[in-house]
Design an enzyme around this catalytic site. Structure first.
Site, PDB file in Angstrom:
ATOM      1  N   ALA A  62       3.878  -4.580  -3.346  1.00  0.00           N
ATOM      2  CA  ALA A  62       5.156  -3.859  -3.275  1.00  0.00           C
ATOM      3  C   ALA A  62       4.963  -2.354  -3.067  1.00  0.00           C
ATOM      4  CB  ALA A  62       5.954  -4.110  -4.555  1.00  0.00           C
ATOM      5  N   HIS A  63       3.735  -1.868  -3.295  1.00  0.00           N
ATOM      6  CA  HIS A  63       3.484  -0.427  -3.089  1.00  0.00           C
ATOM      7  C   HIS A  63       3.713  -0.031  -1.628  1.00  0.00           C
ATOM      8  CE1 HIS A  63      -0.384  -2.082  -1.699  1.00  0.00           C
ATOM      9  NE2 HIS A  63      -0.429  -1.001  -0.961  1.00  0.00           N
ATOM     10  N   CYS A  81     -18.634  -5.961 -14.940  1.00  0.00           N
ATOM     11  CA  CYS A  81     -18.325  -5.991 -16.372  1.00  0.00           C
ATOM     12  C   CYS A  81     -17.960  -4.590 -16.819  1.00  0.00           C
ATOM     13  CB  CYS A  81     -19.468  -6.564 -17.199  1.00  0.00           C
ATOM     14  SG  CYS A  81     -20.819  -5.487 -17.493  1.00  0.00           S
TER      15      CYS A  81
HETATM   16  P1  NAD Z   1      -2.706  -8.187  -0.922  1.00  0.00           P
HETATM   17  O1  NAD Z   1      -1.925  -7.402   0.066  1.00  0.00           O
HETATM   18  O2  NAD Z   1      -4.049  -8.716  -0.563  1.00  0.00           O
HETATM   19  O3  NAD Z   1      -1.822  -9.396  -1.483  1.00  0.00           O
HETATM   20  C1  NAD Z   1      -0.439  -9.323  -1.736  1.00  0.00           C
HETATM   21  C2  NAD Z   1       0.113 -10.746  -1.692  1.00  0.00           C
HETATM   22  O4  NAD Z   1       1.498 -10.748  -2.013  1.00  0.00           O
HETATM   23  C3  NAD Z   1      -0.012 -11.384  -0.307  1.00  0.00           C
HETATM   24  O5  NAD Z   1      -0.765 -12.559  -0.413  1.00  0.00           O
HETATM   25  C4  NAD Z   1       1.425 -11.615   0.126  1.00  0.00           C
HETATM   26  O6  NAD Z   1       1.578 -12.775   0.906  1.00  0.00           O
HETATM   27  C5  NAD Z   1       2.128 -11.730  -1.211  1.00  0.00           C
HETATM   28  N1  NAD Z   1       3.568 -11.420  -1.124  1.00  0.00           N
HETATM   29  C6  NAD Z   1       4.168 -10.395  -0.481  1.00  0.00           C
HETATM   30  N2  NAD Z   1       5.490 -10.418  -0.660  1.00  0.00           N
HETATM   31  C7  NAD Z   1       5.758 -11.491  -1.438  1.00  0.00           C
HETATM   32  C8  NAD Z   1       6.947 -12.017  -1.977  1.00  0.00           C
HETATM   33  N3  NAD Z   1       8.118 -11.449  -1.742  1.00  0.00           N
HETATM   34  N4  NAD Z   1       6.860 -13.130  -2.743  1.00  0.00           N
HETATM   35  C9  NAD Z   1       5.664 -13.729  -2.991  1.00  0.00           C
HETATM   36  N5  NAD Z   1       4.508 -13.262  -2.487  1.00  0.00           N
HETATM   37  C10 NAD Z   1       4.542 -12.143  -1.727  1.00  0.00           C
HETATM   38  O7  NAD Z   1      -2.822  -7.207  -2.190  1.00  0.00           O
HETATM   39  P2  NAD Z   1      -3.759  -7.294  -3.485  1.00  0.00           P
HETATM   40  O8  NAD Z   1      -5.092  -6.706  -3.167  1.00  0.00           O
HETATM   41  O9  NAD Z   1      -3.698  -8.633  -4.086  1.00  0.00           O
HETATM   42  O10 NAD Z   1      -3.007  -6.252  -4.431  1.00  0.00           O
HETATM   43  C11 NAD Z   1      -1.691  -6.545  -4.888  1.00  0.00           C
HETATM   44  C12 NAD Z   1      -1.035  -5.345  -5.524  1.00  0.00           C
HETATM   45  O11 NAD Z   1      -1.663  -5.038  -6.757  1.00  0.00           O
HETATM   46  C13 NAD Z   1      -1.139  -4.081  -4.687  1.00  0.00           C
HETATM   47  O12 NAD Z   1       0.031  -3.313  -4.822  1.00  0.00           O
HETATM   48  C14 NAD Z   1      -2.290  -3.369  -5.269  1.00  0.00           C
HETATM   49  O13 NAD Z   1      -2.265  -1.984  -5.017  1.00  0.00           O
HETATM   50  C15 NAD Z   1      -2.131  -3.698  -6.736  1.00  0.00           C
HETATM   51  N6  NAD Z   1      -3.395  -3.690  -7.447  1.00  0.00           N
HETATM   52  C16 NAD Z   1      -3.372  -3.787  -8.785  1.00  0.00           C
HETATM   53  C17 NAD Z   1      -4.567  -3.796  -9.480  1.00  0.00           C
HETATM   54  C18 NAD Z   1      -4.578  -3.928 -10.947  1.00  0.00           C
HETATM   55  O14 NAD Z   1      -5.602  -4.084 -11.569  1.00  0.00           O
HETATM   56  N7  NAD Z   1      -3.454  -3.911 -11.567  1.00  0.00           N
HETATM   57  C19 NAD Z   1      -5.775  -3.699  -8.843  1.00  0.00           C
HETATM   58  C20 NAD Z   1      -5.768  -3.646  -7.486  1.00  0.00           C
HETATM   59  C21 NAD Z   1      -4.576  -3.668  -6.795  1.00  0.00           C
END
Ligand code: NAD
Length: 551
Positions: free
Chosen positions: A261-262, A405
């Site tokens: 969503a970012h 880790c």
């Molecule tokens: P990605 O782009 O590889 O995966 C996102 C997934 O969301 C895709 O598979 C897409 O098909 C799915 N998607 C999109 N819209 C959707 C919807 N409306 N309904 C259901 N599925 C939907 O990204 P990622 O590497 O998995 O990262 C996901 C998010 O988490 C990013 O915003 C990233 O910046 C953030 N992030 C968080 C952490 C953490 O530790 N909290 C670490 C890395 C990334």
């Protein structure tokens, strides 16, 4: 050039003039290995459009430059493009990278897309543009730690008999189902792209796939009754399915989200749209796509708030979904907390974060030997030893064998030296790359994520990641990177990465000692400066010299 031509160098033969350059080359290739990257043909590694190089021409020139690079030279990368090689010295980084940085007043997606279209920039995410992505395994312990803390704070230290509802099974989000089941729980992960569900099943991060909400709820409630861990990938759109779940009064115990969503243009599929329709609209009418995506994100967050009101433990998992919803008029969007202030910050206070290492030999035996070394050296650290044993059993390698880790100040330098000794003695077949996520203790300024709700109100102060990068470069990290917009999107974060190579030499030993001290040290210092007692205690206990603290 396309990803079919990406080579996988393994073993002891150098294709460059030294192991530091070789490590950068192998890690760049590993980031784009189809086993590792989400969409390698577009150079996309993970996290929306997080890329490893700006285009294929730049990729080829980076490979060529690394092959030519001397041991006293440094290659400069500007948003995925190799722009210069300067003579420096042997202890300097071999590569310096700056990705996606935009002057603050202009730092938004509109400007980024304009620059991207002109071929002047790429989105580096965190570890994509800095060549230390290792697949979903890179985040799985962080996700595990987060859910373990959720369990500790709310569910008697176990997720047994609880249902977690989330969305997004991409590069990072794909770690969620495994992290939940490792904590004993049940996970429902909504994902709109069936290929992602299949990929997580193939790599053993996810147990089952379904296309039916009814079946999902049946499977989850049965598993809840029998208190058996289970993860379910439900094909569909989160902004459509969450309201449906509300309608039938299905309330999970825990609720979060890891869609991308970012990045509303590339990372979130608007509601009521097939993937194909979304793809078409994205290219035919970008602005309309963004409008639909943002409205769907608002609906998604609104429903998350309603589910939270019904009692689900709800938190933002680092994708800036609350901010986008707030900008769309959901004033209560920040009523649920971010995962860092809620669950992770105490770890940052002791300099802990996602530390990782990769066997350049390509031989899983090398990682097994380092696992054994951890179990022996840190035998009194039970959670760490449990983690290593669980990881050995449950986590499948993607690309070059690697391990993650969470180690803190003091532990990282100790373990780094041990690894270097093991390379020197020949116990390991080739050098080891040691690095970390940018999501770490002292390397990020991100007010909706890593630095949300800081004790002294310094959430938006971005001097810290810059200091982190500079001290690590001076200390002799093998490559150092400064990025903008990782995790939460343009305008919302600045962050730094570092990677150091253990090639078994005495020079490497000195560099490792320095960098693996300053790097987690920045985490302790950042949090001690903000007034966290745990960080102040840690700084004092380890004799960290902080002039304003020692008064
Ligand atoms: P990605 O782009 O590889 O995966 C996102 C997934 O969301 C895709 O598979 C897409 O098909 C799915 N998607 C999109 N819209 C959707 C919807 N409306 N309904 C259901 N599925 C939907 O990204 P990622 O590497 O998995 O990262 C996901 C998010 O988490 C990013 O915003 C990233 O910046 C953030 N992030 C968080 C952490 C953490 O530790 N909290 C670490 C890395 C990334």
């Amino acid at each position: 050039m396309n990803n079919n031509h990406i080579l996988k160098y393994r073993g002891n033969t150098l294709h460059t003039k030294g192991w530091q350059q070789e490590a950068a080359l192998r890690m760049l290739m590993n980031n784009l290995d189809p086993e590792v990257a989400e969409n390698p043909s577009e150079l996309v590694v993970y996290g929306g459009i997080g890329k490893a190089a700006r285009n294929w021409d730049c990729y080829d020139k980076i490979v060529h430059s690394l092959k030519q690079l001397n041991n006293n030279e440094t290659l400069l990368i500007q948003s995925g493009k190799p722009v210069a090689v300067f003579q420096t010295h042997e202890d300097a980084p071999r590569v310096l990278l700056a990705n996606s940085n935009i002057v603050p007043a202009y730092a938004n997606w509109e400007m980024f897309h304009e620059l991207d279209q002109k071929g002047l920039m790429m989105y580096g995410q965190m570890t994509a543009g800095s060549w230390i992505y290792i697949g979903s395994q890179g985040i799985v312990q962080g996700t595990y730690e987060t859910f373990a803390e959720v369990a500790k704070q709310h569910f008697n230290s176990t997720l047994k008999g609880t249902i977690t509802l989330t969305a997004g099974l991409g590069g990072m989000g794909g770690a969620q189902p495994l992290a939940v089941t490792m904590n004993g729980g049940i996970c429902i992960a909504i994902e709109v792209d069936e290929r992602k569900i299949d990929r997580r099943i193939q790599t053993r991060y996810l147990d089952v796939k379904t296309t039916s909400l009814e079946e999902t709820i049946k499977l989850a409630t049965n598993a809840k009754k029998s208190r058996k861990p289970l993860s379910i990938g439900l094909l569909g759109n989160a902004s459509d399915l969450l309201p449906e779940m509300m309608k039938i009064h299905f309330i999970p115990d825990i609720l979060t989200d890891q869609t991308s969503a970012h990045d509303p243009l590339n990372g979130y599929i608007p509601s009521n749209m097939t993937l194909e329709q979304a793809e078409h609209l994205r290219t035919s009418d970008k602005n309309l796509y963004i409008k639909y995506a943002k409205a769907s994100i608002a609906k998604h967050v609104e429903t998350m708030l309603a589910i939270q009101n019904k009692g689900a433990i709800t938190f933002d998992y680092g994708n800036n979904i609350r901010q986008i919803a707030k900008d769309e008029g959901i004033h209560q969007a920040f009523d649920f907390p971010g995962f860092v202030p809620a669950y992770i910050r105490p770890q940052f206070c002791v300099g802990k974060g996602p530390f990782r290492w990769v066997a350049l030999s390509g031989d899983p035996e090398d990682i097994k030997k380092t696992d054994q070394a951890i179990l022996k050296t840190f035998s009194d650290n039970k959670p760490l030893c449990n983690w290593i044993k669980m990881a050995q059993e449950k986590i499948q390698f993607q690309g070059l064998p690697s391990r993650i880790c969470w180690l803190g100040y003091g532990e990282r330098a100790k373990f780094g030296k041990m690894i270097n000794d093991m390379v020197a003695s020949g116990e390991l077949k080739a050098p080891i790359v040691i690095g970390r996520d940018h999501l770490d203790a002292g390397s990020v300024a991100s007010p909706n994520r890593e630095t949300e709700a800081m004790k002294d109100g310094s959430d938006v102060v971005a001097d810290w990641p810059i200091l982190n990068a500079m001290i690590n470069a001076v200390g002799g990290a093998t490559w150092v990177s400064v990025h903008h917009g990782g995790g939460v999107g343009m305008g919302y974060s600045l962050h730094a990465g570092m990677v150091i190579v253990a090639d078994g030499t005495k020079e490497a030993e000195r560099r490792i000692e320095r960098v693996l001290t300053t790097d987690p040290g920045m985490g302790v210092v950042r949090h001690a400066d903000a007034g966290y007692d745990l960080a102040i205690e840690t700084a004092k206990q380890h004799g960290l010299n902080m002039p304003m603290l020692n008064q």
